[in-house]
Structures are given as structure tokens and as C-alpha cells.
Design a protein around this motif. Sequence first.
Motif, short mmCIF file in Angstrom:
data_model
loop_
_atom_site.label_atom_id
_atom_site.label_comp_id
_atom_site.label_asym_id
_atom_site.label_seq_id
_atom_site.Cartn_x
_atom_site.Cartn_y
_atom_site.Cartn_z
N LYS A 56 -6.46 9.64 -0.20
CA LYS A 56 -5.76 9.19 1.01
C LYS A 56 -6.26 7.81 1.43
N ASN A 105 0.84 -1.20 0.00
CA ASN A 105 0.00 0.00 0.00
C ASN A 105 0.87 1.25 0.00
N ASN A 106 0.21 2.41 -0.07
CA ASN A 106 0.86 3.72 -0.11
C ASN A 106 1.85 3.84 -1.28
N TRP A 121 -2.66 0.65 -3.91
CA TRP A 121 -1.94 1.39 -4.96
C TRP A 121 -2.91 2.32 -5.68
N TYR A 125 10.66 14.41 1.23
CA TYR A 125 9.30 14.85 1.54
C TYR A 125 9.28 16.08 2.45
N LEU A 169 -4.76 5.25 -0.90
CA LEU A 169 -3.34 5.03 -0.63
C LEU A 169 -3.16 4.18 0.63
N ASP A 170 -3.96 4.44 1.64
CA ASP A 170 -3.88 3.65 2.87
C ASP A 170 -4.20 2.19 2.59
N TYR A 198 1.30 13.02 1.97
CA TYR A 198 1.04 11.63 2.33
C TYR A 198 2.26 10.72 2.18
N LYS A 199 3.32 11.23 1.54
CA LYS A 199 4.61 10.53 1.45
C LYS A 199 4.52 9.12 0.86
N PRO A 200 3.85 8.94 -0.26
CA PRO A 200 3.80 7.61 -0.87
C PRO A 200 5.09 7.28 -1.61
#
Length: 270
Positions: free
Chosen positions: A147, A51-52, A154, A222, A150-151, A180-182
Amino acid sequence: MGLFKQNPFGHYLILKKWVIRILGALTHRRFRGFNELKIEGSEIIRNLPDNNVLFISNHQTYFADVVAMFHVFNASLSDRDDSIKNVGYLWNPKMNIYYVAAKETMKSGLLPKIMAYAGSISIERTWRAKGEDVNRQVKMSDISAIKTALDDGWVITFPQGTTTPFKPIRKGTAHIIKHYKPVVVPIVIDGFRRSFDKKGLRVKKKNILQTLEIKEPLQIDYENDSIAEIVEKIEFAIEQHPSFLKVIPQDVLEAEEALNEMRKWRPNNP
């Protein structure tokens, strides 16, 4: 999988799985048959967290780009190296893949509504509506939906927000990345505009070599990278920076056309 298990958006996973299977079976020959999809970077997909992850890409058609990525991601996760041979990889697809799409596009007919069930995050565009330029505020519910996706898994997004090449990157994507720093994975596609109509639903031309290149995740600070710096990194990564636009001499253009003709995929090629 429980029969009535749902994802965070309330979609029943068993139904979503069958939508992906059926649409995948119906579209497979568009990328391996009528045309040929050349893939690079499958090994990168297998090394990503569950994820993320945010995929950023240039955009050539409304739907074919995303459909190709669903094929490539699932084939890669089934240990196929740069190949989508044998559509059986969609029998157990990755269920937490989502894609960002304009709400009005996903409501434009029965087929888009069905495709939306495969993983659409439908948002209201802030700059375009019903074919006209607009200027409206970003809806926080749209940001929240991204968000949530992403949590859970993908997310595929097209940061230019249009199929027209070399349009500016929308800063909203950079804000999402910074906040969100993916893991940010660039993808560069080509050949889809020549293969399909603008919506990506109808095969316009056969025997076109399509390409899909998955690049290594972007290196992003980030905390310290500015929004402008992230935007520029995106532009270069998906090969849409203005520096890629240049005046090409006629003899170079002719040589490039000859090369394209040689690269054109044909069924009788060895």
C-alpha cells in the motif's frame, strides 16, 4: 533532489538512482545485444498516473523480468517508442518504481541485496519457504508495504508467485486490487526463460527474440467484481488462464518451431 532525501522505505534517493544507473548500464546488452527485446505498448506507459499503478505479469526468471521492465518503463517515459536504444534514458530514471519479491530471494546474496535497493518490496511467501511447501498467514506489514508503495508510485507484481507457467493466481493480488483500487496494467513476457538461467542473472543462450507486451489497463468494477472474477481477469490478461493450455498436434508444433527459428533474432538481420 536533496542529497539526503529518502523514499517512504528509508532508501536514499541519490543512492537508489546510482544503483539503477549502474545496474541498467550493466544489463542493457542482455536485452539489446546478446538478445533482442521486442516491445509493444510503450505509449500506454506514458499515459499512466504517477502513482497507484499496479503492473501484473507472468513470471519467467527471478530478476531479468523486473530489470527488463525498469528499462522499458524508463525508455518509454523518455519518449522512446517500443525501444530501449541508447541507455541514456536511465540518467534520470523514474524513482518511484517498486517490485514485489520474496524476502528469502532478495537475501540470497550480495547482488540481490544491491538489486533490492532499486525498489524491492520484500515479502514473506505464505505458500513456499526454503524450497518446501508451507501454509502460513499473510503478514499485515507486507500488505501495508505494498500500500505504501502504491501511494508513492508504481508497483510490479507477479501474481502467480512462481516462475512455473500456468500456476494458479494468488488471491492476495486480487484482494489488493479490490481494496486499494489501483490502475491495473497487464504485461506479458516471453523468451526470458530461454535467454537466462532461472535467476535471470546469467545469459544462458544468445540470439533469442524476447518479447514484452504492455496491455491496456484492466476494466475492473472495484465495488462489484468478486475476488474470483478479478482472479479470472488476471489469468486471461497475463495469458495464464487454463484455457491457454491445450494439446497441440505434432504438425502444428513443428510449424511453430519453424516459425520460432525464423523469428530468432540475429545480429546481421536488417
